[in-house]
Design an enzyme around this catalytic site. Structure first.
Site, short mmCIF file in Angstrom:
data_model
loop_
_atom_site.label_atom_id
_atom_site.label_comp_id
_atom_site.label_asym_id
_atom_site.label_seq_id
_atom_site.Cartn_x
_atom_site.Cartn_y
_atom_site.Cartn_z
N GLY A 171 76.48 28.07 -55.69
CA GLY A 171 75.77 29.33 -55.73
C GLY A 171 74.41 29.17 -55.09
O GLY A 171 73.88 28.06 -54.99
N ASP B 64 77.77 21.20 -58.21
CA ASP B 64 76.49 20.49 -58.13
C ASP B 64 75.50 21.03 -59.15
O ASP B 64 74.32 20.71 -59.10
CB ASP B 64 75.92 20.53 -56.72
CG ASP B 64 75.54 21.94 -56.25
OD1 ASP B 64 75.65 22.90 -57.04
OD2 ASP B 64 75.13 22.08 -55.08
N HIS C 111 73.86 18.86 -51.41
CA HIS C 111 73.22 18.57 -50.12
C HIS C 111 73.21 17.07 -49.81
O HIS C 111 72.24 16.54 -49.30
CB HIS C 111 71.80 19.13 -50.07
CG HIS C 111 71.73 20.56 -50.52
ND1 HIS C 111 72.21 21.61 -49.77
CD2 HIS C 111 71.28 21.11 -51.67
CE1 HIS C 111 72.03 22.73 -50.43
NE2 HIS C 111 71.48 22.47 -51.58
#
Length: 172
Positions: free
Chosen positions: A8, A67, A121
């Site tokens: 998100g 994540d 990331h």
């Protein structure tokens, strides 16, 4: 076995937000995503998981790669206490995003789900693709979603989990 990646994003937090998810079966891949005009990152993280689970095949073991420690800890640890305390935190405050937590509880009840945390990331392809879908949606930019064979999918779905929730903490 179904594998799901989710992510998100929100611009401004609160601000415009987006979410993305990938649902992987043995032979197929299905990408989904969406946006909200005024939201938070945590709401988008939750929405991604709920949306993916709503279309995941019933009766199968599911592995979800996220994540968001907020979602992972919330669904595997905190939610039981929140429910017991009538949706209040340990500080007696109302649980943020209660509506989404209640939907997620409903979506995970009686399902075998193995939750895995990946570092955002950091090159995990499934997470990076979900981030691209989520941020494109947050920016209200067009994004082409894939729905087809796993063999033709242009994303290398390699996985480098940070941690996973053990057998005793799987949500069911």
């Amino acid at each position: 076995m179904t594998t799901i990646f989710t992510d998100g994003a929100a611009r401004g937090n609160p601000g415009p937000g987006g979410w993305g998810a990938i649902i992987l079966k043995e032979d197929t891949v299905f990408e989904i995503g969406g946006r909200e005009g005024e939201t938070t990152n945590n709401r988008m993280e939750l929405t991604a998981v709920i949306s993916a689970l709503s279309i995941a095949p019933k009766g199968e073991e599911i592995t979800i790669y996220i994540d968001s420690a907020y979602v992972l800890n919330g669904i595997t640890r905190w939610v039981k206490g929140w429910q017991k305390n009538k949706w209040k935190t340990s500080k007696k405050e109302s649980v943020l995003n209660k509506d989404l937590w209640q939907r997620l509880v409903e979506m995970t009840t009686h399902k075998g789900i193995d939750w895995k945390l990946v570092k955002g990331h950091s090159g995990t392809a499934g997470n990076e693709r979900c981030d691209a879908i989520a941020t494109s949606n947050a920016d209200n930019a067009p994004v082409v979603l894939y729905n087809g064979s796993r063999q033709r999918y242009g994303v290398n779905i390699s996985i480098t989990p940070m941690s996973s929730v053990g057998e005793a903490n799987k949500s069911k």
